[in-house]
Design an enzyme around this catalytic site. Structure first.
Site, PDB file in Angstrom:
ATOM      1  N   HIS A 135       5.972  -2.387  -5.225  1.00 44.32           N
ATOM      2  CA  HIS A 135       4.880  -1.757  -5.958  1.00 44.32           C
ATOM      3  C   HIS A 135       4.683  -0.290  -5.576  1.00 44.32           C
ATOM      4  CE1 HIS A 135       1.720  -1.839  -8.774  1.00 44.32           C
ATOM      5  NE2 HIS A 135       1.338  -3.091  -8.600  1.00 44.32           N
ATOM      6  N   ASP A 163       5.232   0.119 -11.020  1.00 38.01           N
ATOM      7  CA  ASP A 163       3.962  -0.507 -11.372  1.00 38.01           C
ATOM      8  C   ASP A 163       4.197  -1.772 -12.180  1.00 38.01           C
ATOM      9  OD1 ASP A 163       2.413   1.407 -10.087  1.00 38.01           O
ATOM     10  OD2 ASP A 163       2.372   2.722 -11.851  1.00 38.01           O
TER      11      ASP A 163
END
Length: 417
Positions: free
Chosen positions: A389, A393
């Site tokens: 992450h 995204d």
């Protein structure tokens, strides 16, 4: 003139290797090409062939010793020839065995009939010198190196001595009178030390989970098209019959990643990322020695048949333990297929420094409403994407999975592009 046989460099990324078994002993006659010893990296095992002919004069390292690449391991020459000049003297490596000075007769104590395997030199008020490698090993293992019985040159404690107390820890003497030991209970467990490759897997997985912000998405697609295409390939026979559903997924991944560069990348640190122009696809392979991940370089330029052949060749080399370490690095994205084991979804762990890994699961029957309103059953395959992450995204990761699913549902169209 005596000749040295060096520790081979098994790949450009390998700095040291561990000696496995010596196949020859001092005094044996050897010829060029004879196997002297086996050695292993953290990924694979190999055999070292003699590069010289004559008598094996001296062995500089023991089985289990970690030896830097290109360092002298043993000497071969004419019987009785002096080879002391070939003994290695490298920073951090064990010194070669040397003659130990004879003790004065009155200083030699009679050995007990049944001496323990490990004795403490500290108990005698003496402190033996400890080699740098033995000291580092003791620190990592959390043992006191001074308790080891020295077997190195001039009473020096070396790596094998530390390993001895790791395997057979010394028991502190009781201050009170000895008490008869109770009969040992039947063992209810077995302690197994990790192999070199298991240690590497452990370290890599721990590093991965402790240094990344990992998240997994699970999606599925209609596998009807690839199942029918796989059936057609099998009917064709020859090399095409060997193409599997896993190969088809690898082909689709190699093409889909081109539109999602953040997933075909390496994290350099918390502030930068390296994007690759080609897809070097890592493929998780289960072997008797543990999980290995060979790389299909430039998979995005290969045909489906070429990918299928490359996977089988790399997997065979992994299972035989003779794959070059250079083929186990350089991947930009990894695919792990557990579908054949009945896994319906899972959370694969990213192979650092990559930013993503795809888990391929089994095909299961699901129910949906058809266009005419009727209920139909279709084969669905789950894809589990784990991504870092920090680099990717949720929306971009989901778009990759969506496009990959569409490419697989329309696989014959993808082949035509």
């Amino acid at each position: 003139m005596a000749n040295a046989v060096i520790m081979p460099k098994a790949g450009i990324t390998v700095e040291s290797c561990i000696i496995g078994n010596w196949e020859k002993k001092v005094g044996d006659e050897v010829k060029v090409g004879d196997i002297l010893f086996t050695y292993e990296t953290d990924k694979a095992s190999f055999e070292c062939e003699s590069t010289a002919e004559g008598t094996l004069l001296e062995i500089f390292f023991d089985e289990g010793d970690e030896v830097p690449c290109l360092v002298n391991v043993c000497a071969v020459g004419n019987k009785g020839e002096d080879c002391s000049a070939l003994r290695p003297s490298v920073d951090g490596a064990e010194e070669a065995p040397a003659p130990v000075e004879k003790a004065e007769p009155e200083a030699v104590a009679a050995a007990p009939a049944e001496a323990p395997a490990v004795q403490s030199t500290a108990a005698e008020g003496k402190k033996s010198p400890v080699s740098p490698r033995a000291k580092k090993l003791a620190e990592r293992a959390g043992v006191d190196a001074s308790l080891a019985t020295p077997t190195g040159p001039n009473g020096r404690i070396i790596e094998r001595d530390v390993r001895a107390i790791m395997e057979n820890p010394p028991v502190a003497a009781e201050a009170s009178a000895p008490v008869a030991a109770a009969a040992p209970a039947e063992e209810e467990y077995t302690d197994v030390k990790f192999s070199g490759i298991r240690k590497a897997i452990s370290k890599s997985m721990h590093t991965s989970l402790s240094t990344m912000a990992q998240l997994t998405h699970n999606t599925s697609f209609d596998a009807t098209t690839i199942l029918e295409y796989r059936k057609a390939l099998k009917a064709m026979g020859g090399d095409y019959a060997g193409i599997t559903l896993g190969d088809i997924v690898l082909y689709a991944v190699s093409r889909t990643l081109k539109n999602h560069p953040d997933l075909n990348a390496h994290m350099l640190d918390d502030t930068s990322i390296r994007l690759f122009k080609h897809v070097n696809l890592g493929v998780a392979v289960d072997t008797p020695r543990g999980l290995m991940v060979p790389t299909i370089f430039r998979a995005d330029e290969m045909s489906l048949l070429e990918i299928s052949k490359a996977v089988k060749e790399l997997a065979a080399q992994c299972r035989e333990g003779n794959i070059s370490p250079d083929k186990l690095s350089g991947g930009t994205f990894t695919v792990s297929n557990l579908g054949s084991l009945g896994v319906e979804s899972f959370s694969p762990v990213i192979n650092p420094p990559q930013t993503g890994i795809l888990g391929v699961c089994k095909t299961i029957d699901r129910v949906r409403k058809a266009a005419d309103g009727s209920i139909e059953i279709y084969p669905a395959m789950c894809l589990s994407l784990t991504y870092d992450h920090r680099a990717v995204d949720g929306s971009p990761a989901s778009r990759f999975q969506k496009e990959l699913g569409e490419n697989l549902e329309n696989f014959t169209v993808l082949l035509a592009k």
